[in-house]
Design an enzyme around this catalytic site. Sequence first.
Site, PDB file in Angstrom:
ATOM      1  N   GLU A   1      -4.375  28.211 -46.040  1.00 40.39           N
ATOM      2  CA  GLU A   1      -2.966  29.028 -46.752  1.00 40.39           C
ATOM      3  C   GLU A   1      -2.232  29.832 -46.252  1.00 40.39           C
ATOM      4  O   GLU A   1      -1.086  30.188 -46.639  1.00 40.39           O
ATOM      5  CB  GLU A   1      -4.005  29.956 -47.661  1.00 40.39           C
ATOM      6  CG  GLU A   1      -4.349  28.589 -49.076  1.00 40.39           C
ATOM      7  CD  GLU A   1      -6.136  28.481 -48.253  1.00 40.39           C
ATOM      8  OE1 GLU A   1      -6.364  28.758 -47.279  1.00 40.39           O
ATOM      9  OE2 GLU A   1      -7.169  27.765 -48.939  1.00 40.39           O
TER      10      GLU A   1
ATOM     11  N   PHE B   1     -18.035  31.931 -58.958  1.00 42.12           N
ATOM     12  CA  PHE B   1     -18.115  31.374 -57.311  1.00 42.12           C
ATOM     13  C   PHE B   1     -15.997  30.867 -57.078  1.00 42.12           C
ATOM     14  O   PHE B   1     -15.486  31.151 -57.761  1.00 42.12           O
ATOM     15  CB  PHE B   1     -18.447  29.538 -57.656  1.00 42.12           C
ATOM     16  CG  PHE B   1     -18.340  28.587 -56.352  1.00 42.12           C
ATOM     17  CD1 PHE B   1     -18.123  29.193 -55.073  1.00 42.12           C
ATOM     18  CD2 PHE B   1     -17.034  27.906 -56.619  1.00 42.12           C
ATOM     19  CE1 PHE B   1     -18.361  28.494 -54.060  1.00 42.12           C
ATOM     20  CE2 PHE B   1     -16.472  27.198 -55.173  1.00 42.12           C
ATOM     21  CZ  PHE B   1     -17.542  27.539 -54.758  1.00 42.12           C
ATOM     22  N   GLN B   2     -15.548  31.578 -56.036  1.00 44.22           N
ATOM     23  CA  GLN B   2     -14.694  31.399 -55.639  1.00 44.22           C
ATOM     24  C   GLN B   2     -13.843  32.772 -56.019  1.00 44.22           C
ATOM     25  O   GLN B   2     -12.784  32.118 -56.648  1.00 44.22           O
ATOM     26  CB  GLN B   2     -14.096  30.060 -55.367  1.00 44.22           C
ATOM     27  CG  GLN B   2     -14.358  29.257 -54.429  1.00 44.22           C
ATOM     28  CD  GLN B   2     -13.820  28.180 -54.056  1.00 44.22           C
ATOM     29  OE1 GLN B   2     -13.068  27.601 -54.306  1.00 44.22           O
ATOM     30  NE2 GLN B   2     -13.689  28.075 -52.673  1.00 44.22           N
TER      31      GLN B   2
ATOM     32  N   MET C   1       2.259  41.646 -24.916  1.00 45.66           N
ATOM     33  CA  MET C   1       2.520  44.183 -25.716  1.00 45.66           C
ATOM     34  C   MET C   1       1.739  44.349 -25.341  1.00 45.66           C
ATOM     35  O   MET C   1       1.541  45.161 -24.376  1.00 45.66           O
ATOM     36  CB  MET C   1       3.194  43.518 -26.868  1.00 45.66           C
ATOM     37  CG  MET C   1       3.971  44.405 -27.016  1.00 45.66           C
ATOM     38  SD  MET C   1       5.425  44.745 -25.956  1.00 45.66           S
ATOM     39  CE  MET C   1       6.412  44.023 -26.944  1.00 45.66           C
TER      40      MET C   1
ATOM     41  N   LYS D   1      -8.372  29.378 -64.612  1.00 48.78           N
ATOM     42  CA  LYS D   1      -7.943  27.357 -64.501  1.00 48.78           C
ATOM     43  C   LYS D   1      -8.285  27.472 -66.313  1.00 48.78           C
ATOM     44  O   LYS D   1      -6.938  26.387 -66.400  1.00 48.78           O
ATOM     45  CB  LYS D   1      -9.573  27.409 -64.311  1.00 48.78           C
ATOM     46  CG  LYS D   1      -9.914  25.810 -64.609  1.00 48.78           C
ATOM     47  CD  LYS D   1     -11.133  25.178 -64.272  1.00 48.78           C
ATOM     48  CE  LYS D   1     -10.785  23.717 -64.529  1.00 48.78           C
ATOM     49  NZ  LYS D   1     -12.351  23.401 -64.208  1.00 48.78           N
TER      50      LYS D   1
END
Lengths: 158, 574
Positions: free
Chosen positions: B49, B111-112, B475, B161
């Site tokens: 993502e 969940f999630q 760096m 949802k």
Amino acid sequence: MRHTISVTVENRFGVLSRVAGLFSGRGFNIESLCVGATVDPEVSRMTIVTRGDDRITEQVTKQLRKLVDVIKVADLTETSFVDREILLAKISATEKNKAEILRINEIFRGRIVDISPNTYTFEITGDEGKIDAFMKLIRPFGVKEIVRSGKIAVSREM
Amino acid sequence: MKMTGADMLVKSIKDEGVEIMFGYPGGVLLHFYDSLFNSGIKHVLTRHEQAAAHAADGYARATGRVGVCMATSGPGATNLVTGIATAQMDSVPLVAFTGQVPTNMIGGDAFQEADIIGITRPITKHSYLLQKADDIPRVVQEAFHLAGTGRPGPVVIDLPKDVLVEEGKYSFRENAEIRGYKPKLDGHPGQIKKVLSELKKSSRPVIYAGGGVVISEATEEIVAFAEKHQIPTTTTLLGLGGFPGNHPLHLGMLGMHGTYQANMTIHESDLILAIGARFDDRVTGNVEKFAPNARIVHIDIDPSAISKNIEVHVPVVGDVKRVMTVLNEMDKDAKTTHNAIRGKWLDRVNAWGKERPLTYDREGPTIKPQYVVEKLSELTPDDAIITTEVGQNQMWVAQFYRFNKPRTLLSSGGLGTMGYGFPAAMGAQFAYPDRLVVDVAGDGSIQMNIQELATVAQHNLPVKIVVLNNCFLGMVRQWQELFFQRRYSSTCLISNPDFVKVAEAFGVKGIRIENKVDVESGLAEAIEHPGPVLVDCMVDREEGVYPMVPAGAASSEMIFGPEKKEEKKLKAVK
């Protein structure tokens, strides 16, 4: 320096956290914050008291203006304004000191909003100085609980 | 007409003119992805993502249009966070859609589930948690309006949802009117007039142009102004290309790894015209010592950028292009100020350029990374889009690639996000399939989103990746060399994978360059190849980025690399 900032916002969920997050995210402390609806139910007014030098406060007000849900920001400190706070104080009372407690309350034009065999609960309205003065006088009698509303403020019409 | 929330969302996105979005599906987004199927909107499945957010960002920076990304609830949404923060810091117009658990389960640790609105609150321009399908058209319209106007930025829309499943009524408003959002586009004429009077009083002016010039597309106006008054011009990292790199008045980038010429000019100037820039600490160095004798004019669309880090004498709040247009108009009949005094100033400025130009060891046997970037600059056309990762690769590109056109450098300046360049290059390449797009990477940062080789392979997207491979996190290593007695704590990447084999495993062409003589031909081969290529270029391991303004120093106090490591203190010449 202390600043009293009046913020008009959209009355939506999440707005308070955006405003509060702006302060915490930049390490500015909020001394008090009051929110309530205005005549327009879709708009709320916040009165925020914060402490910081002028540069910090200017930055805060600019950042507040950037929030999409913020409609108007005014730093009242720059103008003439009226502010008020409410104090609810639950004070222990005995037969002996009752009269004096009630006398102090009367001087401060407070109201008795609850009473029990051993306590009085007073409602005092005023500016910060008045509330502080009342607290100073009443404290020796035994404060069981106090709640301060935080400041609300409105600018004076010139 | 009744539609499901998912169908309304697809329609709303289409109504905004979106042709492409980058995302990753998940449980709560199944209805949306079903509506998206055959909708005509191209959806690019990235392999992480974060890459979706950066790809949308790259698309946005390359085109000036709003980039769109999407991720599912919970981990999908949190994986977008770095990309959203990157866009926020660099003022990139982005709309990020996130899935969310059904409204009745929010707050229940479902969940999630993640409170993505709360998590992204400080790194977005605005955000929305949708509560009913009826709101979708309005919210999408507002989000695109907010993202793309004023000082652009990312907007998050969280999509529970059930809101996507339920039916609602589609309505389209003509104007996305938002009471609390009225960006000030036109500068105050009185303030603009003051800019001219400041300039009249100045004998040593300099223009310091930032990313706002690119965003506002004001290159033409600024070049005209600089030319008329013969004002030397330096750009920030994000401003590169906003002023032509091959213009005689251009001094290169300023700041920590800016050119000696740019930093000396800023330091010695008596008037800084800051245009669409924000006095970032990488530009100013020690603010106490920044341009001690300069008056400061600041033109910016964001009022909160004014006097944030540096006290400004003449602020002009407004869109850079509009302000510069008015400025040029007011200035039309004025005489040019290219007089003897200005000539003297330009002589000094040019002398600084000659005194210490950007340089590196061109003679040695090893491949110097600067040489690779220089060759790349020679081999690529002006309209090639170069993206960078973050670190040495980024600074060498800023120093040695000549950017002559705006929107040709895509780089994470503010947040400094490693792993940005490759997905950003994908976004730019999808926007311009026929242009050359090159990601200049380090061996550390390329590994942060290397999984996207699968995406470019899938679409045969001809992105070129040039890895300046020094087997170090270069760096950080450089700072350890300079300030920590070469104790290379956790910066050595000698266990790197074989990048050529990695590329090939994904179905992408890999080229390894190990000798200096092969640099030019290797790059040319990559550029000519019709598909994606990864070039693994083995460069000098301990090469550093110079000049460098160490932390806490004034911008005139630069160090110039190992052979001239003594600090060159400014000789104040008046």
